[in-house]
Enzyme design. Sequence first.
Site, PDB file in Angstrom:
ATOM      1  N   LEU A  69       0.816  -1.224   0.000  1.00 13.16           N
ATOM      2  CA  LEU A  69       0.000   0.000   0.000  1.00 13.16           C
ATOM      3  C   LEU A  69       0.845   1.267   0.000  1.00 13.16           C
ATOM      4  CD1 LEU A  69      -2.786  -0.932   2.594  1.00 13.16           C
ATOM      5  CD2 LEU A  69      -3.068  -0.629   0.129  1.00 13.16           C
ATOM      6  N   GLY A  70       1.956   1.221   0.676  1.00 15.23           N
ATOM      7  CA  GLY A  70       2.779   2.433   0.729  1.00 15.23           C
ATOM      8  C   GLY A  70       3.954   2.243   1.672  1.00 15.23           C
ATOM      9  N   LYS A  71       4.831   3.231   1.645  1.00 16.41           N
ATOM     10  CA  LYS A  71       6.054   3.167   2.454  1.00 16.41           C
ATOM     11  C   LYS A  71       6.209   4.474   3.204  1.00 16.41           C
ATOM     12  CE  LYS A  71      10.907   1.798   1.548  1.00 16.41           C
ATOM     13  NZ  LYS A  71      11.288   1.934   2.890  1.00 16.41           N
ATOM     14  N   GLY A  72       6.492   4.369   4.470  1.00 22.20           N
ATOM     15  CA  GLY A  72       6.743   5.558   5.273  1.00 22.20           C
ATOM     16  C   GLY A  72       8.162   5.534   5.787  1.00 22.20           C
ATOM     17  N   SER A  73       8.495   6.470   6.653  1.00 24.65           N
ATOM     18  CA  SER A  73       9.872   6.521   7.152  1.00 24.65           C
ATOM     19  C   SER A  73      10.173   5.395   8.144  1.00 24.65           C
ATOM     20  CB  SER A  73      10.143   7.880   7.782  1.00 24.65           C
ATOM     21  OG  SER A  73       9.131   8.219   8.674  1.00 24.65           O
ATOM     22  N   GLY A  75       8.493   2.206   7.948  1.00 24.04           N
ATOM     23  CA  GLY A  75       8.207   0.871   7.454  1.00 24.04           C
ATOM     24  C   GLY A  75       7.280   0.881   6.254  1.00 24.04           C
ATOM     25  N   VAL A  77       3.602  -0.646   4.392  1.00 23.90           N
ATOM     26  CA  VAL A  77       2.216  -0.959   4.753  1.00 23.90           C
ATOM     27  C   VAL A  77       1.628  -1.865   3.673  1.00 23.90           C
ATOM     28  CG1 VAL A  77      -0.023   0.035   5.379  1.00 23.90           C
ATOM     29  CG2 VAL A  77       2.051   1.334   5.831  1.00 23.90           C
ATOM     30  N   LYS A  92       1.116  -2.739   9.138  1.00 22.90           N
ATOM     31  CA  LYS A  92       2.301  -1.881   9.092  1.00 22.90           C
ATOM     32  C   LYS A  92       3.490  -2.673   9.604  1.00 22.90           C
ATOM     33  CE  LYS A  92       1.686   2.622   9.990  1.00 22.90           C
ATOM     34  NZ  LYS A  92       1.336   3.847  10.752  1.00 22.90           N
ATOM     35  N   ASP A 206       2.501  14.619  15.076  1.00 25.83           N
ATOM     36  CA  ASP A 206       2.881  14.423  13.672  1.00 25.83           C
ATOM     37  C   ASP A 206       1.676  14.589  12.744  1.00 25.83           C
ATOM     38  OD1 ASP A 206       4.803  14.035  11.753  1.00 25.83           O
ATOM     39  OD2 ASP A 206       4.789  11.859  11.871  1.00 25.83           O
TER      40      ASP A 206
HETATM   41  N1  LIG Z   1      -4.464   2.123   7.305  1.00 22.55           N
HETATM   42  C1  LIG Z   1      -4.044   2.263   6.046  1.00 22.55           C
HETATM   43  N2  LIG Z   1      -4.840   1.898   5.014  1.00 22.55           N
HETATM   44  C2  LIG Z   1      -4.420   2.057   3.734  1.00 22.55           C
HETATM   45  N3  LIG Z   1      -3.232   2.573   3.386  1.00 22.55           N
HETATM   46  C3  LIG Z   1      -2.394   2.958   4.357  1.00 22.55           C
HETATM   47  C4  LIG Z   1      -2.749   2.819   5.745  1.00 22.55           C
HETATM   48  N4  LIG Z   1      -1.738   3.295   6.495  1.00 22.55           N
HETATM   49  C5  LIG Z   1      -0.807   3.715   5.630  1.00 22.55           C
HETATM   50  N5  LIG Z   1      -1.179   3.513   4.349  1.00 22.55           N
HETATM   51  C6  LIG Z   1      -0.419   3.837   3.134  1.00 22.55           C
HETATM   52  O1  LIG Z   1       0.943   3.593   3.382  1.00 22.55           O
HETATM   53  C7  LIG Z   1       1.690   4.790   3.224  1.00 22.55           C
HETATM   54  C8  LIG Z   1       2.792   4.815   4.275  1.00 22.55           C
HETATM   55  O2  LIG Z   1       2.205   5.030   5.539  1.00 22.55           O
HETATM   56  P1  LIG Z   1       3.055   5.339   6.844  1.00 22.55           P
HETATM   57  O3  LIG Z   1       2.102   5.707   7.910  1.00 22.55           O
HETATM   58  O4  LIG Z   1       3.984   4.224   7.106  1.00 22.55           O
HETATM   59  O5  LIG Z   1       3.976   6.516   6.417  1.00 22.55           O
HETATM   60  P2  LIG Z   1       3.693   8.061   6.108  1.00 22.55           P
HETATM   61  O6  LIG Z   1       2.739   8.596   7.126  1.00 22.55           O
HETATM   62  O7  LIG Z   1       3.299   8.199   4.665  1.00 22.55           O
HETATM   63  O8  LIG Z   1       5.119   8.700   6.291  1.00 22.55           O
HETATM   64  P3  LIG Z   1       5.927   8.878   7.677  1.00 22.55           P
HETATM   65  O9  LIG Z   1       6.263   7.517   8.161  1.00 22.55           O
HETATM   66  O10 LIG Z   1       7.111   9.649   7.244  1.00 22.55           O
HETATM   67  O11 LIG Z   1       5.054   9.624   8.609  1.00 22.55           O
HETATM   68  C9  LIG Z   1       0.703   5.925   3.356  1.00 22.55           C
HETATM   69  O12 LIG Z   1       1.088   7.060   2.652  1.00 22.55           O
HETATM   70  C10 LIG Z   1      -0.565   5.306   2.781  1.00 22.55           C
HETATM   71  O13 LIG Z   1      -0.546   5.439   1.367  1.00 22.55           O
END
Ligand SMILES: Nc1ncnc2c1ncn2[C@@H]1O[C@H](COP(=O)(O)OP(=O)(O)OP(=O)(O)O)[C@@H](O)[C@H]1O
Length: 528
Positions: A69-73, A75, A77, A92, A206
């Site tokens: 679904l996506g990547k954050g700082s 990990g 998802v 996550k 945040d």
């Molecule tokens: N509950 C969820 N349902 C669907 N997609 C999600 C969910 N949580 C996160 N994502 C997807 O995964 C991506 C990464 O989320 P994550 O919370 O790890 O990082 P972030 O908030 O984008 O960045 P950071 O970690 O720097 O705050 C998000 O941008 C979103 O696209």
Amino acid sequence: MGYLSCNAESAIATCDPYNWDRKILRRKKTDKITTTTSAAGANKPTKIREFNYDELVTATGSFSADAFLGKGSHGTVYRASLDDGRLIAAVKKTIQNKYNNSSTTTTAANCTAPADNEIEILSRIHHPRLVNLIGFCSDSNHRKLLVVEYMPNGSLYDLLHSGGDNNNAAPSSRLPGWSRRVRFALQVAKAVQALHSSNPPVIHRDIKSSNVLIDDKWSARLGDFGLALRGHVEDVRVKCTPPAGTLGYLDPGYLAPGDLSTKSDVFSFGILLLEIVSGRNAIDVNYSPPSIVDWAVPLIKRGDFTAICDDRVGCPSDPAVVRNLAVLAARCVRSTAHKRPEMGEVVEGLKCVYKRVQRLLIWNPLRRRVQRVPGPEELEVVAVDESEEAVNVNVNVNVSGGKKTVRMGSRRNSKVSSVSNAEDGGDSIGLVGERVIRSKSIGSFSEIKVKPAGVAVKMPVVRLNKSRSMGVLRSPRLVHCSKKGFVFEFGGEAGVKEKRKETVSGGLLIGLDKKSEEEMQEKPLVSI
Ligand SMILES: Nc1ncnc2c1ncn2[C@@H]1O[C@H](COP(=O)(O)OP(=O)(O)OP(=O)(O)O)[C@@H](O)[C@H]1O
């Protein structure tokens, strides 16, 4: 003392040494479900499940690219199909880093891994405006995996910055209009208010558009509690936690642990509000100055609200919408923390703006189709369908010697209906075009008895097929009450006739029957 991590979005993160209760994570495997008392969610019990790692591997197709679904700082998802497909969740998975060693905490630095912190906080709060925790799991390396509610419509960041270099960028057709923007802002404000008013308070630390996710009902939810702190500002664990947040959203007055208060979240929320209004990033080198605060606040002070409107959607026709949003945002980003409003005040301010923007949703389509009807200031939205971009409403346009029935509704769904033109033998009512965009109908109107031109015209009682989602126009000057329900009328009775004569040829008449009226009164004016 903590750590600094920067990704493309310039996130700074640091550890949370104190906000930590190991009891939840130490629970035995047999203790599969935890029931905690919700802080923000009116003591509603929250069930937290402990998942088996293999269960999550199967549910995510071995963390396959398809489920990504996506990547954050911190990990990545993944989308997970659990309980034989009955539960769709987001998993996550944290990156292997210094937190993911044999101990979940780095005691020397008093650090707690963000995932552990998120479990700790989210297991204690539950709120419809948050991305709530469903459960968690540990892999063989003691790495925590969070199972949270799945948000199928991406993040607010993706919606606002569509067409950008973000891979998840939404197509421009998903660019939210003003109604949806204000609604998102109000929903996030309510989430933050709920956190701040829980006992002890939770400070998110945040708040940013990428942490606002959009659920299946197109409502905004606040997520990512990796940096959140739960406790009173005088608590030692809060007082000793180093500052954290994301550059661009970070309160400039939050330089030391002791500076933290709920007003730091208010600052970040103000940045988010400016981002929602302008559609630009919190820090954007394509603008001068790059900081959204330095760019927007002088324009707001000059009263140049048009300049901060997202030009991809244009300014709303009611200038008060952007003015009120901008002034509220400017108050939130004041450099002196105590001069910023509380989130409760922000919520109330946004509710007023939301009502205004809903009036426009009713008024603007009418203005395009009907000449000489009262302006939006004469209309009051009594209830609205929040699940759609636009209010769904049928409007009868009453004219001398004839009638027109106009169905109006969501622009988003872009279904088209035609304007019925029964017994049209009278004056022009100034309909612009013959097609009206709508979504679903909420009701039908009873017959109108049209009196000769120049004579008082009364509104028929309208019976709505559905009472749930509706938009109703009300004008104190035009309302007429009867036992059967309340009725709005243009043209008016004898005494009013002369004054309002010109509106007789373009009357707009809406009413409700008694049952619908009672149902409406039970509902809050705006419930989000
Ligand atoms: N509950 C969820 N349902 C669907 N997609 C999600 C969910 N949580 C996160 N994502 C997807 O995964 C991506 C990464 O989320 P994550 O919370 O790890 O990082 P972030 O908030 O984008 O960045 P950071 O970690 O720097 O705050 C998000 O941008 C979103 O696209």
